[in-house]
Scaffold this active site. Sequence first.
Site, PDB file in Angstrom:
ATOM      1  N   LYS A  47       0.841  -1.201   0.000  1.00  0.00           N
ATOM      2  CA  LYS A  47       0.000   0.000   0.000  1.00  0.00           C
ATOM      3  C   LYS A  47       0.868   1.240   0.000  1.00  0.00           C
ATOM      4  O   LYS A  47       1.508   1.565   0.998  1.00  0.00           O
ATOM      5  CB  LYS A  47      -0.914   0.035   1.231  1.00  0.00           C
ATOM      6  CG  LYS A  47      -1.999   1.114   1.047  1.00  0.00           C
ATOM      7  CD  LYS A  47      -2.677   1.524   2.326  1.00  0.00           C
ATOM      8  CE  LYS A  47      -1.969   2.617   3.065  1.00  0.00           C
ATOM      9  NZ  LYS A  47      -1.847   3.895   2.321  1.00  0.00           N
TER      10      LYS A  47
ATOM     11  N   GLU B 298      10.033   0.704  10.456  1.00  0.00           N
ATOM     12  CA  GLU B 298      11.074   1.722  10.286  1.00  0.00           C
ATOM     13  C   GLU B 298      10.381   3.053  10.494  1.00  0.00           C
ATOM     14  O   GLU B 298       9.539   3.443   9.685  1.00  0.00           O
ATOM     15  CB  GLU B 298      11.696   1.572   8.894  1.00  0.00           C
ATOM     16  CG  GLU B 298      13.039   2.245   8.801  1.00  0.00           C
ATOM     17  CD  GLU B 298      12.932   3.603   8.186  1.00  0.00           C
ATOM     18  OE1 GLU B 298      12.802   4.581   8.961  1.00  0.00           O
ATOM     19  OE2 GLU B 298      12.947   3.701   6.955  1.00  0.00           O
TER      20      GLU B 298
ATOM     21  N   CYS C  81      13.382  10.364   7.295  1.00  0.00           N
ATOM     22  CA  CYS C  81      13.353   9.835   8.668  1.00  0.00           C
ATOM     23  C   CYS C  81      14.701  10.001   9.366  1.00  0.00           C
ATOM     24  O   CYS C  81      14.752  10.172  10.568  1.00  0.00           O
ATOM     25  CB  CYS C  81      12.932   8.378   8.645  1.00  0.00           C
ATOM     26  SG  CYS C  81      13.796   7.428   7.396  1.00  0.00           S
TER      27      CYS C  81
ATOM     28  N   GLU D 244       9.698  15.079  15.713  1.00  0.00           N
ATOM     29  CA  GLU D 244      10.071  15.050  14.299  1.00  0.00           C
ATOM     30  C   GLU D 244       9.271  16.143  13.571  1.00  0.00           C
ATOM     31  O   GLU D 244       8.044  16.153  13.617  1.00  0.00           O
ATOM     32  CB  GLU D 244       9.725  13.672  13.737  1.00  0.00           C
ATOM     33  CG  GLU D 244      10.329  13.412  12.390  1.00  0.00           C
ATOM     34  CD  GLU D 244      10.177  11.952  11.966  1.00  0.00           C
ATOM     35  OE1 GLU D 244       9.060  11.415  12.094  1.00  0.00           O
ATOM     36  OE2 GLU D 244      11.166  11.367  11.495  1.00  0.00           O
TER      37      GLU D 244
HETATM   38  P1  NAI Z   1       1.799   7.947   8.521  1.00  0.00           P
HETATM   39  O1  NAI Z   1       2.637   7.097   9.401  1.00  0.00           O
HETATM   40  O2  NAI Z   1       0.392   8.193   8.919  1.00  0.00           O
HETATM   41  O3  NAI Z   1       1.773   7.314   7.033  1.00  0.00           O
HETATM   42  C1  NAI Z   1       2.673   6.368   6.532  1.00  0.00           C
HETATM   43  C2  NAI Z   1       1.906   5.216   5.878  1.00  0.00           C
HETATM   44  O4  NAI Z   1       1.103   4.593   6.866  1.00  0.00           O
HETATM   45  C3  NAI Z   1       0.948   5.642   4.772  1.00  0.00           C
HETATM   46  O5  NAI Z   1       0.916   4.651   3.764  1.00  0.00           O
HETATM   47  C4  NAI Z   1      -0.388   5.669   5.487  1.00  0.00           C
HETATM   48  O6  NAI Z   1      -1.488   5.484   4.619  1.00  0.00           O
HETATM   49  C5  NAI Z   1      -0.246   4.514   6.435  1.00  0.00           C
HETATM   50  N1  NAI Z   1      -1.122   4.566   7.607  1.00  0.00           N
HETATM   51  C6  NAI Z   1      -1.598   5.661   8.255  1.00  0.00           C
HETATM   52  N2  NAI Z   1      -2.389   5.299   9.273  1.00  0.00           N
HETATM   53  C7  NAI Z   1      -2.434   3.953   9.287  1.00  0.00           C
HETATM   54  C8  NAI Z   1      -3.093   2.987  10.100  1.00  0.00           C
HETATM   55  N3  NAI Z   1      -3.870   3.345  11.115  1.00  0.00           N
HETATM   56  N4  NAI Z   1      -2.893   1.678   9.829  1.00  0.00           N
HETATM   57  C9  NAI Z   1      -2.102   1.296   8.822  1.00  0.00           C
HETATM   58  N5  NAI Z   1      -1.473   2.159   8.001  1.00  0.00           N
HETATM   59  C10 NAI Z   1      -1.628   3.476   8.226  1.00  0.00           C
HETATM   60  O7  NAI Z   1       2.561   9.325   8.335  1.00  0.00           O
HETATM   61  P2  NAI Z   1       1.932  10.756   7.889  1.00  0.00           P
HETATM   62  O8  NAI Z   1       0.670  10.977   8.638  1.00  0.00           O
HETATM   63  O9  NAI Z   1       1.894  10.817   6.428  1.00  0.00           O
HETATM   64  O10 NAI Z   1       3.040  11.754   8.410  1.00  0.00           O
HETATM   65  C11 NAI Z   1       3.044  12.233   9.749  1.00  0.00           C
HETATM   66  C12 NAI Z   1       4.443  12.282  10.298  1.00  0.00           C
HETATM   67  O11 NAI Z   1       4.980  10.960  10.360  1.00  0.00           O
HETATM   68  C13 NAI Z   1       5.433  13.056   9.450  1.00  0.00           C
HETATM   69  O12 NAI Z   1       5.387  14.418   9.705  1.00  0.00           O
HETATM   70  C14 NAI Z   1       6.724  12.434   9.907  1.00  0.00           C
HETATM   71  O13 NAI Z   1       7.122  13.020  11.127  1.00  0.00           O
HETATM   72  C15 NAI Z   1       6.375  10.990  10.153  1.00  0.00           C
HETATM   73  N6  NAI Z   1       6.721  10.134   8.990  1.00  0.00           N
HETATM   74  C16 NAI Z   1       7.879   9.401   9.040  1.00  0.00           C
HETATM   75  C17 NAI Z   1       8.268   8.672   7.941  1.00  0.00           C
HETATM   76  C18 NAI Z   1       9.534   7.887   7.942  1.00  0.00           C
HETATM   77  O14 NAI Z   1      10.163   7.733   6.895  1.00  0.00           O
HETATM   78  N7  NAI Z   1       9.954   7.303   9.049  1.00  0.00           N
HETATM   79  C19 NAI Z   1       7.499   8.651   6.707  1.00  0.00           C
HETATM   80  C20 NAI Z   1       6.263   9.403   6.773  1.00  0.00           C
HETATM   81  C21 NAI Z   1       5.922  10.119   7.884  1.00  0.00           C
END
Ligand code: NAI
Length: 500
Positions: free
Chosen positions: A197, A272, A306, A403
Amino acid sequence: MAAAVPSIEKAAAGIKSNAVLDFLRKPKQLLINGKWVSAKSGKTFETINPANEEVLALAAEGDKADVDEAVKAARKALEGKWSSINPHQRAGYLLKIADLIEAHADELGTLESLNNGMAISLAKGMASGAADTFRYYAGWATKIYGETNPSDPSVFNYTLREPVGVCGQIIPWNGPIAMFAWKIAPALACGNVSIIKPAEQTPLTALRLGELLLEAGIPDGVVNIITGFGETAGAAIAEHPDIDKVAFTGSTEVGKLILKASAGNLKRVSLELGGKSPNIVFADANLDQCIPTSLFGFTMLSGQVCCAGTRVFVQRDFHDEFVDKLAKQASQAKAGDPLDPKTTIGPLVSKEQFDRVKGYLDIGKKEGAQPKLGGEVRNGKGYFVDPTIFTNVKNNMRIAREEIFGPVASVIPFKDENDAVLQGNDTTYGLAAAVWTNDVSRAHKVARALKAGTVWVNCYNNIDPISPFGGYKQSGIGRELGKHSIELYTQIKSVYLKLN
Ligand code: NAI
Ligand code: MG
């Protein structure tokens, strides 16, 4: 609210590549069992170009019902044709995919840049990097050995390393092509099947990669792509009773939800997650290298990385000199049109991220930090934010603990080696860290003392598929890349054979 009809002329203005335009014009469907299909609900959602806020495409909004279909298809593939394919053939598929990615790297990079806002030079580089990742894991497919064990002479005991099975792979928007490769390449090398996804902000390159996988001849159901939202499609993957493993890259907050959801059928989980990485600069550092690389450390991908080096610790004696030099260099790095090959910083990915970063800039100022540079977001169309460098920061302020995911660095002074390590490690995260010094003993000592999954010495953001990546503490569980992904995507069986 009805979804707007995408205007490719506006959203992808200036794009001349027919391959990109043709792809944008096609419907964006789900890939299930080797076929492109609409979501069962019939729903779609908008994909935005963050540089101009125009609608680039409408993607199918997959949810639980579509995930169920994909899991059935994946399970059937796993137990059918895919299980009879030998490792050389699996390697062959991965090599074919790598060649196709390489051949389409410009097109993939352009799509990534349009959808994510990533500077095009970086996006094309990441597409080529994805080809490297597929090639690297093609090599592994034929080298996943078991062991023979020195058992009782009356038995022959050996181990088999077998695929984990049906893998749910949930990836973020910040490096969509790279994350697709990090997840799919090792999973397939080990003989698994996948439901992947992409993030709702950036579905496009995963869909184009899906087309390339079909072109490479990947059997039906081996890779299924479900575009959709985290709370629906993502959660359905995390909870699914017939998914054996979930691999997630994203926020620590959602990582914790995934871990909880996995308890239902005790899925294998690898996570991660976020970071707040220290970039530690000693007074003997080579500043000609350190200044531009530290800038890259917190502005690559507009800081939406990240492992971004957002806490820059500088030895007190030369703090002011360092800050002046870093700010001077950063002042020349304005965010610009991501499709311009000279641009190094594009817009942030979404309105949500833009508002989030703006919020943190305000929080920093309220906490008493001083913007030596920046401190505001840019007004007008597109989610552009120029670099910000905060001084007068204490390591306990929110801007130094949470972050931000924008091009924002906090510079914090330290006294000596001990103080640098104490402050550097004073965080709930532990994804990466860097140390700048010309003293080789100190470099090794500090690298050892830092609690982080990756430590860079006199460099930053080096990532190679041969080397593990992942986090200490709340930055994650498990390591990806290198032989470590082989651990994540296999399980071990011990076989005892009684000798007559
Ligand atoms: P997120 O963690 O919500 O999204 C990442 C992935 O998880 C997306 O594919 C999303 O659809 C999915 N996701 C979201 N909620 C979920 C759930 N309940 N169950 C399963 N999958 C789910 O991150 P978001 O909201 O886009 O960004 C928020 C913050 O998260 C950013 O500002 C950043 O600080 C952090 N982040 C860190 C990342 C990294 O590379 N470690 C990548 C993206 C965000
Ligand atoms: Mg989220």
